[in-house]
Design an enzyme around this catalytic site. Structure first.
Site, PDB file in Angstrom:
ATOM      1  N   SER A 110     -40.186  29.452   0.291  1.00  0.00           N
ATOM      2  CA  SER A 110     -39.107  30.172  -0.390  1.00  0.00           C
ATOM      3  C   SER A 110     -38.253  30.911   0.627  1.00  0.00           C
ATOM      4  O   SER A 110     -38.754  31.626   1.493  1.00  0.00           O
ATOM      5  CB  SER A 110     -39.704  31.168  -1.392  1.00  0.00           C
ATOM      6  OG  SER A 110     -38.687  31.894  -2.020  1.00  0.00           O
ATOM      7  N   GLY A 111     -36.930  30.725   0.522  1.00  0.00           N
ATOM      8  CA  GLY A 111     -36.005  31.372   1.444  1.00  0.00           C
ATOM      9  C   GLY A 111     -35.645  30.533   2.646  1.00  0.00           C
ATOM     10  O   GLY A 111     -34.870  30.965   3.504  1.00  0.00           O
ATOM     11  N   THR A 115     -32.638  24.859  -1.580  1.00  0.00           N
ATOM     12  CA  THR A 115     -31.613  24.685  -2.618  1.00  0.00           C
ATOM     13  C   THR A 115     -30.251  24.415  -1.992  1.00  0.00           C
ATOM     14  O   THR A 115     -29.503  23.534  -2.445  1.00  0.00           O
ATOM     15  CB  THR A 115     -31.549  25.939  -3.511  1.00  0.00           C
ATOM     16  OG1 THR A 115     -32.842  26.171  -4.082  1.00  0.00           O
ATOM     17  CG2 THR A 115     -30.533  25.775  -4.615  1.00  0.00           C
ATOM     18  N   ASN A 160     -36.520  35.740  -0.876  1.00  0.00           N
ATOM     19  CA  ASN A 160     -35.269  35.007  -1.083  1.00  0.00           C
ATOM     20  C   ASN A 160     -34.556  35.597  -2.293  1.00  0.00           C
ATOM     21  O   ASN A 160     -35.183  35.824  -3.337  1.00  0.00           O
ATOM     22  CB  ASN A 160     -35.590  33.517  -1.312  1.00  0.00           C
ATOM     23  CG  ASN A 160     -34.341  32.664  -1.408  1.00  0.00           C
ATOM     24  OD1 ASN A 160     -33.218  33.153  -1.226  1.00  0.00           O
ATOM     25  ND2 ASN A 160     -34.524  31.396  -1.701  1.00  0.00           N
ATOM     26  N   SER A 163     -34.311  32.369  -5.149  1.00  0.00           N
ATOM     27  CA  SER A 163     -35.469  31.490  -4.965  1.00  0.00           C
ATOM     28  C   SER A 163     -35.642  30.585  -6.189  1.00  0.00           C
ATOM     29  O   SER A 163     -35.635  31.044  -7.333  1.00  0.00           O
ATOM     30  CB  SER A 163     -36.721  32.337  -4.757  1.00  0.00           C
ATOM     31  OG  SER A 163     -37.858  31.514  -4.690  1.00  0.00           O
ATOM     32  N   SER A 164     -35.802  29.278  -5.931  1.00  0.00           N
ATOM     33  CA  SER A 164     -36.075  28.335  -7.021  1.00  0.00           C
ATOM     34  C   SER A 164     -37.523  28.514  -7.464  1.00  0.00           C
ATOM     35  O   SER A 164     -38.446  28.375  -6.668  1.00  0.00           O
ATOM     36  CB  SER A 164     -35.853  26.892  -6.556  1.00  0.00           C
ATOM     37  OG  SER A 164     -34.518  26.682  -6.189  1.00  0.00           O
ATOM     38  N   GLY A 390     -42.365  24.762  -1.228  1.00  0.00           N
ATOM     39  CA  GLY A 390     -43.163  24.411  -0.055  1.00  0.00           C
ATOM     40  C   GLY A 390     -44.550  25.004  -0.139  1.00  0.00           C
ATOM     41  O   GLY A 390     -44.918  25.667  -1.107  1.00  0.00           O
ATOM     42  N   GLU A 392     -47.514  27.380   0.020  1.00  0.00           N
ATOM     43  CA  GLU A 392     -47.483  28.817  -0.219  1.00  0.00           C
ATOM     44  C   GLU A 392     -48.812  29.442   0.124  1.00  0.00           C
ATOM     45  O   GLU A 392     -49.849  29.043  -0.388  1.00  0.00           O
ATOM     46  CB  GLU A 392     -47.127  29.127  -1.686  1.00  0.00           C
ATOM     47  CG  GLU A 392     -45.762  29.764  -1.809  1.00  0.00           C
ATOM     48  CD  GLU A 392     -45.401  30.117  -3.249  1.00  0.00           C
ATOM     49  OE1 GLU A 392     -46.282  30.560  -3.990  1.00  0.00           O
ATOM     50  OE2 GLU A 392     -44.234  29.934  -3.598  1.00  0.00           O
TER      51      GLU A 392
END
Length: 1083
Positions: A110-111, A115, A160, A163-164, A390, A392
Site C-alpha cells: 500500500s502506497g 493504482t 497511503n 489506498s485500494s 501486495g 502485507e
C-alpha cells in the site's frame, strides 16, 4: 538529455544501470544502490529484463506528457530509458500485431503507486489506440470507471492517502484493429471490516466523506444526513480531513464519472441512499432489557436513526427492530427463535453494515461491467490489468485473517510469476535454437499447498472448523493446525508437536508463523473463525429483502422466503480461494507483463530513500530471485540488426556499411574484437551475451570509438567550415569591389554635377547683380531728378511767399515748432513710462534742455501717483505691518548694525502661538489683555552675565516676564513706568528696559534682556509705550555703552567687537561689580 539529443538504446547516457540484469557484481547491496542512484536522479523506473520496477516519487514528474507518449510509441522495449510506457507499448503491440492476449500484473504494498501505475497503463493504451466517436466513448467509459471504484473501494491509511482496499482485475477487450470495444472488471476481497471500524490514523471509504462534503443541502436533506462527521459512529474523526484531498471536488468528479459510465439518475440516487443507510445503521445503539426467564434481550435505545434508515430503504421499522432482537434458527422442518443480547445485536448490526456495503460494491462492479462490456460477439483480443494488494506484514505482529488471505494471493502470484518467467525464457531459448539448461530456483508450490490443500491445507481446516457442530473458537482452530501441520517445514507454532519452537519466546501462544517466499510472517489467530464465517443472520437477510428499495432484492436474494436455502453459505476463505484459482487460470492463458511497485519511504515525502524499507519490499517481491533467474542463462540478448548498427564502428570490415546479412556482420565484428567464444551464442535472430562484463566491454570500446569518430567529424567539419568561409569571403570581396566601383562612379558624377551647378549659380548671380546695378542707377537718376525738382519748386514757392511775409511770422513758426516738439515728447514718454513698482527708479532721458523742469516734475508726480495706487491695495493688517516697518526704519536705519538683516523678516508678533498652545493656557488666562507680542528672551544676570530663559509678553498697557517652563509670571510692568530703552549699535540682540525712578516697578531695578527679535520688540514698545504713557514718544538710546540700574547699584554695559569663544552669537561676561562686557562678533 537535451531536446536535440536522440536516444537509440537503453545503454545511452545511463544513470546507474537501467536493466538490473546487467549489474556487475550482482548483490543485494549493489541492487539497492543502483535503485537509490536512479531514484536520486528522478529515474524512478528500472528493468529486470522485461519486468518494470517502479518507485513512487511522491511528486509530479514531467515524464507523462503527450510528447512522451509519442516518444515511446512503436519503439523497441530496450530502445529508450526504462519507462512504464515502454511496457504498455510492448504489451499493446504484441496484442495488436501478434494476436497475443496480454496481462499486466501490478503488485506492491500500500502506497507504492499501484493504482497510479494501472491508470498510466490505461491512459497510454487509450492514447495510442485508434480514434473515432464510438472508440472514444468506450475509452472514456473505461477510464471513468476508476474514479467510481476508487470512491467506493479506496480509503486513507497510515501508509497511503488513496489506498485500494480491494483487488481489481480489468480485462480490456479490443477488436482486430486494436481499438478498445469494452471491458470486464473483477474485484477481490473488499476490506469490508473497514466499514464498521478503522485503525487509528485511518479513514473509512472515501465515498462517505465525499457525500457529506460535496452533496448539496437539498440532497443531504433527502438522505436525512448532516455535514458534521462527528454525528456518525462509523466515521473516524482523527483523520476526517486529509491534506491534498478535496472531498467536495472528488464527489462532483464521481457523480460525473457515473454519468459517463452510464448510470441512470435514479440508480445514482439509490446508491447514495444505501451509503446514507450504512451511516445511519452505525448510529443505532442497543440497551439490555431483562426477561422473565432471566436472560437479557436487546432493545434499540433511540429509534430516530432506525426510523430514518427504514425510511431510506423502505422497510417496516418493526420488522428490522425485531431482526435486531431475535434470531430464527431452522433445522429441517423446525424453527427456533432465540433472543439476542446486546453484544449479539451489535454483531448483527455490524454484520449487516458490512454485507450491505460489500454487496453494494459488487453491484457497482457488475453495473459498470454491463455498461462497458463489448457489444460484438466476434472473437476479441484481451489485455488484462491486475491491480492487487501486495505482500502485507505488520511489524507489531497484528497480522490477521485479511493479511493471511492477501499473502496467500501473493504466494500464488509469485508462483505463476516464476513459472511464466521460466517458461518465457525457455520458449525464447528454444525459438532461437540455444541449448536450454535447467535453472535452480526456490519453488514456493510447497507453501501454496500448505495453505490451499483440499485435505490438510490451512484454508480447508479453517472451513472444516467453521462447519463442525459444537463449540468452535479460534483456539480450537489453532489446536487443529498444531496437530496436522506440526511437521511442515514452513509452519511454526509454540504449541505444536515440534519441540524446537517450545522455547521460542518471539512466537506467542495464540499465534502461528508461516515461512513465506518473502520471509516469515506471524499471524494472530484471533478473529480467524468469525471473519471466515462472515455470517449474516437469516432474519436480517429476509428483512432486507422485504424492503421497497429498488436494489435490496438484488443485494439480498437469499432473503426471498420462496427460495429458502438451509444450506450454509460458502465461507470467505473458500470464496477467495475459488476467485484466486479462476484468476490464475485466466493469467495462465495470457502473455504476462510485470510492474513491481516499491514505496521508497513511510513519510510519503519526495527525495527520501529508506534502505531498510526498500530492502524489505525487494525481499517480498522476490526481485533478487527474478534477477538471478534472468541471469542464469544469458544476461543480455539483442536482435542482430540493432546490435550490428550499434557496434559496427568497432570493426573496419563492418564500418561504415555492411553489405551482407546482419548475423554475418555480428560474427565478423565479435571475431575481430577477439571476444571469448564461451561469452556469447548465436540464435536464429538474436545474439546472446552471457556475462554483463562482455556487454560493458563492448560499450567502453564503442565510447572510445565514438570519441575518435567525433574528433574526425570535427576535423572534417572544421575544414569544410573554413573553406566555406573562405569562398564566402572571396564572393563577398567580388561583390564589395563591384559595389565600390559603382559607388566611386556615382561620387564622380555627383562631383561633376555639383561643380556644374556652382558655375551656373555664379553666372546667374553675375547676371542678376548686373541687372541690379542698372536698376539702382536708374532709381538714383529718378530720385535725383525728383530732388532737383523739389528744390526748384521750393525755391519758386519761397520766392513767391516773400511777397506776403509779415513781421510776426517768425514767432508763429517758433510756437508751432515748440508745440510739435512737446507733442512728440509726451507721446514718447507714454511709450517709455516705467513699471508700477514704487522701488523702480528708472525714468526716460530728457530729450531737450528746455524741458528740464517739466521732465523732473512729471517724474515726481508719477512716483507719487503710483505710490498712492500701491497703498490703496493694502489691507489694514498689512498697513499696520508696513507702518511698524517704517517706524523701525526711522528708529534704527543707519544707527543699528542689526537692522538691515531684519528688513526682510516679517513681524509675526506671537511667536509662541500662546492662544493655541495648551502649555501656556494658564498664562493666557492670567493676562486678560490682548497680547501684541509673545517671544522667548534671556534675562541677563548681573552676577555672572549669564541668561535665564523667560517668556516676554507685550500688551497694550503692560509688558510681562514669565518663567519658560512653568509659565509663572516673574514681573508685570505697566508701560507708563518705562522711561527709556537702551540698545547698542552692533549686531547683538541685547536691550535694557529702564524704569522710572520712584515707581513700584523700579524697586527691583531695570531689565537687561537679549532676544532674536530685538528690532520688532523695540518697535512695538515704541508704538505702544507712547500712547500708554500719554507722551509723544518713548526714548530710544542707541549707544555702545550705557548704564543699567540693578536694585541699588548702577552697572555699565559695554559692547566691544571681537568673536566670542563659543560661536557666532554675542556673549556677556562680568568684568567687575560695575561693568558687564558684551563681546559682539564682527559683522
Amino acid at each position: 538529455m537535451s531536446k536535440m539529443e536522440v536516444k537509440t538504446s537503453l545503454l545511452d547516457n545511463m544513470i546507474g544501470v537501467g536493466d538490473s540484469v546487467l549489474l556487475e557484481p550482482l548483490t543485494e547491496d549493489s541492487f539497492l544502490e543502483n535503485l537509490r542512484k536512479r531514484f536520486d536522479h528522478n529515474e524512478i523506473y528500472t528493468y529486470i529484463g522485461s519486468v518494470v520496477i517502479s518507485l513512487n516519487p511522491y511528486k509530479h514528474l514531467p515524464i507523462y506528457t503527450a510528447e512522451k507518449v509519442e516518444e515511446y510509441r512503436n519503439r523497441n522495449f530496450y530502445e529508450l530509458s526504462p519507462h512504464i510506457y515502454a511496457l504498455a507499448d510492448e504489451a499493446y503491440r504484441s496484442l495488436r500485431d501478434q494476436d497475443k492476449d496480454q496481462c499486466i500484473l501490478i503488485t506492491g504494498e500500500s502506497g507504492a503507486g499501484k493504482t497510479e501505475a494501472s491508470k498510466l497503463v490505461m491512459s497510454y493504451v487509450a492514447a495510442v489506440c485508434g480514434k473515432g466517436q464510438e472508440v472514444n466513448k468506450v475509452k472514456e467509459q473505461l477510464l471513468q470507471s476508476n474514479p467510481v471504484l476508487e470512491a467506493f473501494g479506496n480509503a486513507k491509511t497510515v501508509r497511503n492517502d488513496n489506498s485500494s482496499r480491494f483487488g481489481k482485475y480489468m480485462d480490456i477487450e479490443f477488436d482486430f484493429k486494436g481499438d478498445p470495444i469494452g471491458g470486464v472488471i473483477s474485484n477481490y476481497l473488499l476490506e469490508k471490516s473497514r466499514v464498521v471500524k478503522q485503525p487509528r490514523g485511518e479513514r473509512n471509504f472515501h465515498v462517505f466523506y465525499q457525500l457529506l462534503s460535496g452533496a448539496s443541502e437539498d440532497t443531504l436533506k433527502k438522505l436525512k444526513l448532516d455535514r458534521d462527521f462527528s454525528q456518525y459512529n462509523y466515521l473516524s474523526l482523527d483523520s476526517a480531513t486529509v491534506n491534498g484531498l478535496d472531498d467536495a471536488a472528488n464527489f462532483r468528479t464521481v457523480r460525473n464519472a457515473m454519468q459517463i459510465v452510464g448510470f441512470m439518475e435514479d440508480e445514482v440516487q439509490s446508491v447514495l441512499e444505501l451509503v446514507a443507510a450504512v451511516l445511519k445503521l452505525g448510529n443505532i445503539e442497543f440497551k439490555p432489557e431483562s426477561r422473565v426467564n432471566g436472560f437479557d434481550e436487546s432493545r434499540v435505545k433511540d429509534k430516530n436513526d432506525l426510523k430514518e434508515m427504514c425510511e431510506l430503504l423502505g422497510i417496516e421499522q418493526s420488522v428490522l427492530e425485531r431482526a435486531f432482537s431475535y434470531r430464527t434458527v431452522e433445522a429441517k422442518m423446525e424453527k427456533v427463535s432465540t433472543t439476542l443480547n446486546v453484544a449479539q445485536a451489535y454483531y448483527a448490526r455490524d454484520a449487516l453494515a458490512k454485507n450491505l456495503y460489500s454487496r453494494l460494491f459488487s453491484w457497482l462492479v457488475n453495473r459498470i461491467n454491463e455498461s462497458i462490456k463489448a457489444q460484438t460477439k466476434h472473437r476479441k483480443k484481451v489485455m488484462g490489468v491486475l491491480d492487487i494488494y501486495g505482500f502485507e506484514i505488520f511489524e507489531d505482529g497484528d497480522n490477521s485473517f485479511e493479511q493471511f488471505i492477501i499473502n496467500y494471493c501473493n504466494e500464488k502470484l509469485q508462483q505463476i510469476f516464476i513459472e511464466l518467467t521460466l517458461r518465457e525464457e525457455q520458449e525464447e531459448y528454444i525459438r532461437e535454437g540455444i541449448e536450454w539448461t535447467n535453472i535452480e530456483y526456490f519453488n514456493n508450490a510447497i507453501i501454496c499447498d500448505l495453505i490451499e490443500n483440499n485435505q490438510n491445507g490451512i484454508l480447508a481446516m479453517l472451513d472444516e472448523e467453521c462447519l463442525r457442530p459444537g463449540t468452535v473458537t479460534d483456539e480450537t482452530f489453532l489446536d487443529k493446525l498444531n496437530t496436522i501441520c506440526a511437521e511442515h517445514q514452513h509452519f511454526e507454532s509454540r504449541q505444536s508437536k515440534n519441540s524446537k519452537f517450545l522455547t521460542d519466546h518471539s512466537l506467542p501462544h495464540n499465534c502461528f508463523r508461516i515461512q513465506h517466499y518473502a520471509g516469515k510472517v506471524l499471524y494472530r489467530v484471533e478473529g480467524f473463525v468469525d471473519k471466515n464465517n462472515d455470517l449474516l443472520y437469516r432474519d436480517l437477510s429476509q428483512a432486507m429483502y422485504k424492503a421497497n428499495h429498488s436494489l435490496m432484492k438484488q443485494l439480498f436474494p437469499e432473503g426471498n422466503p420462496a427460495k429458502i436455502n438451509l444450506k450454509r453459505p460458502p465461507t470467505a476463505g473458500f470464496q477467495f480461494r475459488v476467485s484466486v484459482s479462476t484468476l490464475m487460470k485466466n493469467l495462465q492463458t495470457k502473455n504476462p507483463n510485470y510492474i513491481r511497485c516499491i514505496k521508497p519511504n513511510d513519510k510519503k515525502a519526495p527525495h527520501i530513500f529508506t534502505d531498510t524499507l526498500v530492502c524489505h519490499q525487494v525481499h517480498y517481491l522476490g526481485l533478487m530471485e527474478n534477477v538471478r533467474v534472468r541471469r542464469a542463462g544469458y544476461a543480455f540478448r539483442q536482435p542482430y540488426e540493432p546490435c550490428l548498427e550499434r557496434y559496427k564502428m568497432l570493426c573496419k570490415q563492418t564500418w561504415p556499411h555492411w553489405r551482407g546479412p546482419a548475423r554475418e556482420g555480428v560474427e565478423v565484428l565479435l571475431t575481430d574484437l577477439q571476444v571469448a567464444q564461451e561469452e556469447y551464442s548465436y540464435g536464429r535472430s538474436k545474439i546472446f551475451i552471457r556475462n554483463p562484463r562482455t556487454l560493458f566491454f563492448l560499450e567502453e570500446k564503442r565510447r572510445q570509438c565514438l570519441q575518435d569518430l567525433a574528433t574526425l567529424i570535427q576535423k572534417i567539419y572544421r575544414g569544410w567550415k573554413s573553406r566555406t568561409h573562405f569562398l564566402l569571403l572571396k564572393k563577398s570581396q567580388v561583390v564589395v569591389a563591384a559595389w565600390y566601383r559603382r559607388y566611386a562612379q556615382q561620387r564622380k558624377y555627383q562631383k561633376i554635377k555639383s561643380s556644374t551647378v556652382v558655375i551656373q549659380s555664379f553666372i546667374r548671380g553675375w547676371k542678376a547683380r548686373k541687372i541690379l546695378r542698372e536698376l539702382k542707377y536708374q532709381k538714383r537718376c529718378e530720385e535725383a531728378v525728383t530732388t532737383i525738382a523739389a528744390y526748384w519748386h521750393g525755391t519758386q514757392v519761397r520766392r513767391e511767399y516773400r511777397k506776403f511775409f509779415r513781421a510776426n511770422a517768425g514767432r508763429k513758426i517758433y510756437d508751432f515748432t515748440i508745440q510739435r516738439l512737446m507733442q512728440k515728447y509726451f507721446l514718447g514718454l507714454k511709450n517709455t513710462v516705467p513699471s508700477m513698482s514704487p522701488i523702480d527708479k528708472t525714468w526716460s532721458n530728457r530729450p531737450y534742455q528746455f524741458l528740464d523742469g517739466a521732465h523732473t516734475e512729471l517724474r515726481r508726480m508719477f512716483h507719487l501717483w503710483r505710490c498712492k495706487k500701491y497703498r490703496s491695495q493694502f489691507t489694514e493688517e498689512k498697513k499696520a505691518i508696513y507702518e511698524e516697518k517704517l517706524e523701525a526704519s526711522e528708529i534704527f536705519k543707519d544707527k543699528k548694525a542689526l537692522y538691515p538683516s531684519s528688513v526682510s523678516q516679517s513681524f509675526k508678533g506671537d511667536y509662541l502661538e500662546i492662544n493655541k498652545n495648551p502649555k501656556y493656557q494658564k498664562l493666557n488666562s492670567v493676562v486678560e489683555e490682548k497680547i501684541l507680542l509673545a517671544d522667548f528672551v534671556n534675562k541677563i544676570n548681573r552676577a555672572n552675565g549669564k541668561g535665564a530663559p523667560r517668556i516676554f509678553l507685550l500688551t497694550k498697557n503692560n509688558f510681562v516676564l514669565a518663567d519658560q517652563k512653568t509659565g509663572q509670571i516673574k514681573a508685570c510692568v505697566p508701560l507708563p513706568d518705562l522711561s527709556s530703552v537702551s540698545v547698542s549699535t552692533q549686531v547683538d540682540g541685547f536691550f535694557a528696559l529702564k524704569l522710572k525712578e520712584g515707581t513700584a516697578s523700579a524697586a527691583k531695578g531695570d531689565f537687561l534682556l537679549s532676544s532674536d527679535h530685538l528690532i520688532e520688540i523695540i518697535t512695538k514698545l515704541h508704538r505702544t509705550g507712547a500712547p500708554a504713557a500719554n507722551r509723544d514718544q518713548l526714548n530710544i538710546d542707541i549707544s555702545d555703552e550705557f548704564l543699567v540700574q540693578f536694585k541699588q547699584d548702577k552697572v555699565c554695559v559695554k559692547f566691544i567687537q571681537g568673536g566670542p569663544k563659543n560661536g557666532s552669537s554675542a556673549a556677556c561676561k562680568r568684568k567687575n561689580n560695575r561693568l558687564l562686557e558684551v563681546c559682539v562678533p564682527s559683522p
